[in-house]
Write a protein that holds these residues in place. Sequence first.
Motif, short mmCIF file in Angstrom:
data_model
loop_
_atom_site.label_atom_id
_atom_site.label_comp_id
_atom_site.label_asym_id
_atom_site.label_seq_id
_atom_site.Cartn_x
_atom_site.Cartn_y
_atom_site.Cartn_z
N ASP A 1 22.18 6.96 21.33
CA ASP A 1 22.46 7.95 20.29
C ASP A 1 23.21 9.13 20.88
N GLY A 2 22.75 9.58 22.05
CA GLY A 2 23.38 10.73 22.69
C GLY A 2 24.85 10.46 22.92
N SER A 3 25.14 9.27 23.39
CA SER A 3 26.52 8.92 23.67
C SER A 3 27.34 8.80 22.38
N ASN B 1 17.97 14.19 25.94
CA ASN B 1 18.34 12.83 26.37
C ASN B 1 19.54 12.84 27.31
N PHE C 1 22.01 11.74 30.14
CA PHE C 1 22.30 10.41 30.68
C PHE C 1 21.78 10.34 32.11
N PHE D 1 19.79 16.33 20.21
CA PHE D 1 18.68 15.58 19.65
C PHE D 1 17.33 16.24 19.91
N SER E 1 17.64 6.62 22.67
CA SER E 1 18.09 8.01 22.64
C SER E 1 19.35 8.20 23.48
N LEU E 2 19.49 7.41 24.54
CA LEU E 2 20.71 7.53 25.36
C LEU E 2 21.91 7.01 24.58
#
Lengths: 463, 273
Positions: free
Chosen positions: A347-349, B116, B118, B112, A344-345
């Motif tokens: 994807d987030g980025s 999420n 960082f 999402f 998920s990290l």
Amino acid sequence: MTSYLLICLIGVVFIAFWAGRTKAVKLAGSELAALHSRPDYHGLYTVILTAFPALLLIPVWNFFASRIIEGALKREFADHVNGLGLPQLQAFLRDVNAIVDGGIASNRDEVHVLAAQYLSKLNGTSDWLLTSFVLLLMAAGFFHAYRQISVQNRSRHVVEKTIRWIVLVCSVVAIFTTIGIVLSLIFESVRFFGKVPLLDFLFGLHWSPQSAFEGAGAEALADDNSKIFGAIPLFLGTFLVTIIAMAVAGPIGLMAAIYLSDYASSRFRAIAKPLLEILAGIPTVVYGFFAALTVAPAIRGWGESFGLSVSSESALAAGLVMGIMIIPFVSSLSDDVINAVPQSLRDGSAGLGATKSETIRKVVLPAALPGIVAAMMLAISRAIGETMIVFMAAGTAANLTINPLEAVTTVTVQIVTLLVGDQEFDSAKTLAAFALGLVLFFITLVLNIIALRVVQKYREQYD
Amino acid sequence: MDTGVVSLKENNEMTENGQSSKPLKMRCRDVSVFYAEKQALFDVDLDINQKQVTALIGPSGCGKSTFLRCLNRMNDTIDICRVEGSIHLDDMDVYDPDIDVVELRARVGMVFQKPNPFPKSIFENVAYGPKIHGLVSGKRDLEEVVVTSLKKAGLFEEVKDRLHEPGTGLSGGQQQRLCIARAIAVSPEVILMDEPCSALDPIATARVEELIDELRENYTIVIVTHSMQQAARVSQRTAMFHLGVLVEVDDTDTIFTNPSDEKTQAYITGRYG
Ligand SMILES: Nc1ncnc2c1ncn2[C@@H]1O[C@H](COP(=O)(O)OP(=O)(O)O)[C@@H](O)[C@H]1O
Ligand SMILES: [Mg+2]
């Protein structure tokens, strides 16, 4: 004799388990649920009561019996023994034991043979007694347990408690062994520092223990001893080789891990990861001759073509090969921690428009940093502790240099060279090995503590 | 450029025929998606209007997320995924091999399902996008962008004293608003949200819904949601998916009061899904 007893004990264990279990099942009849403990627990309960007292008796008996027998032997042969000094007495006992066991005895005269006969008689009696006691204990334990088993019997509690004790004892053993090793390192080191001052050892620039003078007049020459046990060249050598190794393994291992976790297809990964781990299973001595026979000459050849003088054993060769050796440590562990960073990290980025490499550099690696640091620390510990490669490829000459093209030596290599060969156990040379070991232990400890702190700090921040 | 103008005209015409008068932002035609051999979306034609909230509803596994991920090419990150058809953002062909995904994703942001953030500070979380896109010229500039974004996401008041503490330390609802702030910070035109409230409690959900309503002023929003009430509350248009097919798309009011497809009716009255 004891070994037969142990085999017998194993058989009894199975019988006891089966008997206890069967009785419990029979007692419960159709209502298995009525049992306080499951049938298996009743079986184990019987096993514990049968075997444990006997198991405890064997080592205790052997411990005391050997002392009592030795005492009796000395009393019986007092005439012969009394005149002997400690080393001769030890030799006497050793020879007698050797005759009994059918080993090689240096002296087989009449006294020895007689003593051996006497000893084997005593041993026989002791074994016979032990066997009877053990059998008795087992029988008593078994029948007691068997009688105890009933529907309400709290077998489960006994089993659980026993397991608690077993794991406790195991952890205590582990802890005390460690403490024991450290203490012995410390004690022997203190003895060494009695001969060579601590500061001379830690900060001395000259290491040549082979010129240590022992024996008569050693006292007078103590001054010289303090000049030849300067450990700085060794630590510098260790440092140099470790740096070279990490310069190879750090980047390559980390990037390989990144490739495996984020770029490689799952098929490639499934093949490449085990392959890398095989690299970790190659014995270091193989790396050693690879370093000594292939890499070192190659480096020498290259160096000469550039007009550099390279010794045939060099820190560079050892460091390079050691670096290759520890790549799997870095890559495999780093790959695990990088994989553990949630998708998920990533994807987030990516969703913010970051490219793959930006995502890895700015999100994945920082998130995996504690694990990566831990992996690096482990690799460094490995490099510092590695002996064989350096022994074969970097040599044993304690040069004070940071030139990677020269021969150097490391702490571990010197420990080996100090201890091989015929040495008085309390000579300065032997004791120096302990002192080196102690310092090495201390350095590794500090490294590990730093690694743990780093990991903790990030945990707190990110969990 | 030419085709863009034409297509926009065409769209306006079409929307005039339809119920909405808003100009068009994204235009999807014949979108089919395959995961390896398995087809997950079948010839979806869907228009997304500017500065409106479009809700995607439908039973689990019907392809809502898949469709959403087509809009900013997040499907590219899945190796086995293949997209057919055309998707335009204004006059830009999203699936043109020559376009820069980085630029596309700067224009089409994403929030999402599970918050999420960082593992960085709150500040760094929001600053991440502007930094990688080089949107700011200095520290002052960056601070301003971060503060504005947090304000727009309605989070600033709650976190202004701890901007440099980890974003992961916030509550779930705050984390999700942080993710929205993070998306806003790159000044996107479209924001995609995949069930943004499904991991949140009712109060945090209400807060995020409120926020979505405010964001509609300046952004085009596409939201996937499981909750009919949520679709009714926050969206102006609703698209109903079923088994990879776009069943119906219309003004939210119409969908919820007078759906023309019986599957939609069954779904919104809770008979399945
Ligand atoms: N990464 C993937 N790999 C393979 N199949 C997928 C993947 N993601 C989604 N699918 C399949 O595509 C279909 C649509 O999934 P999805 O778009 O996640 O549905 P929704 O979001 O509406 O619940 C499902 O049948 C699902 O199994
Ligand atoms: Mg989904």
